[in-house]
Design an enzyme around this catalytic site. Structure first.
Site, mmCIF file in Angstrom:
data_model
loop_
_atom_site.group_PDB
_atom_site.id
_atom_site.type_symbol
_atom_site.label_atom_id
_atom_site.label_comp_id
_atom_site.label_asym_id
_atom_site.label_seq_id
_atom_site.Cartn_x
_atom_site.Cartn_y
_atom_site.Cartn_z
ATOM 1 C CB VAL A 1 42.142 36.902 30.164
ATOM 2 C CG1 VAL A 1 41.561 36.672 31.464
ATOM 3 C CG2 VAL A 1 43.100 37.556 29.851
ATOM 4 C CB SER A 2 39.623 35.624 25.410
ATOM 5 O OG SER A 2 39.249 34.102 25.885
ATOM 6 C CE LYS A 3 36.436 40.199 24.021
ATOM 7 N NZ LYS A 3 35.173 40.923 24.339
ATOM 8 C CD GLN B 1 37.960 38.467 28.546
ATOM 9 O OE1 GLN B 1 39.031 37.970 28.038
ATOM 10 N NE2 GLN B 1 36.942 37.992 28.056
#
Length: 199
Positions: A3-5, A10
């Site tokens: 996940v990006s965050k 997320q």
């Protein structure tokens, strides 16, 4: 999984469920919380290192694995050389399964597109440089030392009370750059002569 965050907004729950359903053991799951564009993905690095010949790397979606097409192609090329397969479970890359002939074909098309993209970028760069040269401009970073800075440095270094650190700060250069162009007595050195010779 990725996940990006990392702020908890997320989760990898959906990816985890899909991978477990596909037969991946929970101890073989790797998870990063980082943007796909970053190089610092320690769990991806650990995952790639743990893979052995005959293994298959499963990812939920292709964009969970690589930063861009070129990065993906490089990863898969490395895996293929080590005898490791890649299988994408869902999304646009779901046709990719390098353990099958059709999956290899699809990824071969991806690799060809990445190579084509590299060639286009290279051609555009060369054309841009040629165009700039034709107009009298040369590429590269601008020089730190200019003829005006050289003359100021020569005049200042010739004085005994000159504070070299203050002069470097004023000229926005390092001490090494200064001494490469002008001697402590204010005399012009080879690099300084080259700057003054430039138009």
């Amino acid at each position: 999984m990725r996940v990006s965050k990392a702020d908890g907004s997320q989760t990898t729950d959906l990816q985890r469920d899909a991978l477990l359903a596909a037969g991946v053991e929970s101890k073989a799951l790797y998870e990063d919380k980082a943007s796909g564009k970053t190089d610092d993905r320690p769990h991806l690095a650990a995952c790639l290192k743990a893979l052995r010949s005959g293994d298959t790397l499963l990812v939920w979606k292709l964009d969970r694995l690589g930063r861009d097409l070129r990065h993906l192609v490089n990863i898969v090329h490395d895996l293929t050389e080590r005898g490791v397969g890649l299988k994408v479970l869902t999304g646009q890359g779901a046709a990719i399964d390098t353990t099958t002939a059709s999956g290899k074909l699809v990824f071969g098309i991806f690799a060809a597109l990445a190579e084509f993209e590299r060639e286009l970028i290279s051609e555009r760069t060369k054309a841009g440089l040629a165009s700039a040269r034709a107009r009298g401009r040369s590429g590269g970073r601008p020089y730190k030392m200019t003829p005006a800075k050289i003359r100021l440095a020569m005049a200042s270094m010739g004085k005994k009370d000159t504070n070299v650190s203050a002069l470097c700060k004023e000229l926005d250069i390092t001490r090494q750059t200064l001494y490469r162009h002008v001697s402590p007595a204010g005399e012009l050195r080879e690099d300084g002569r080259k700057v003054l010779a430039r138009k």
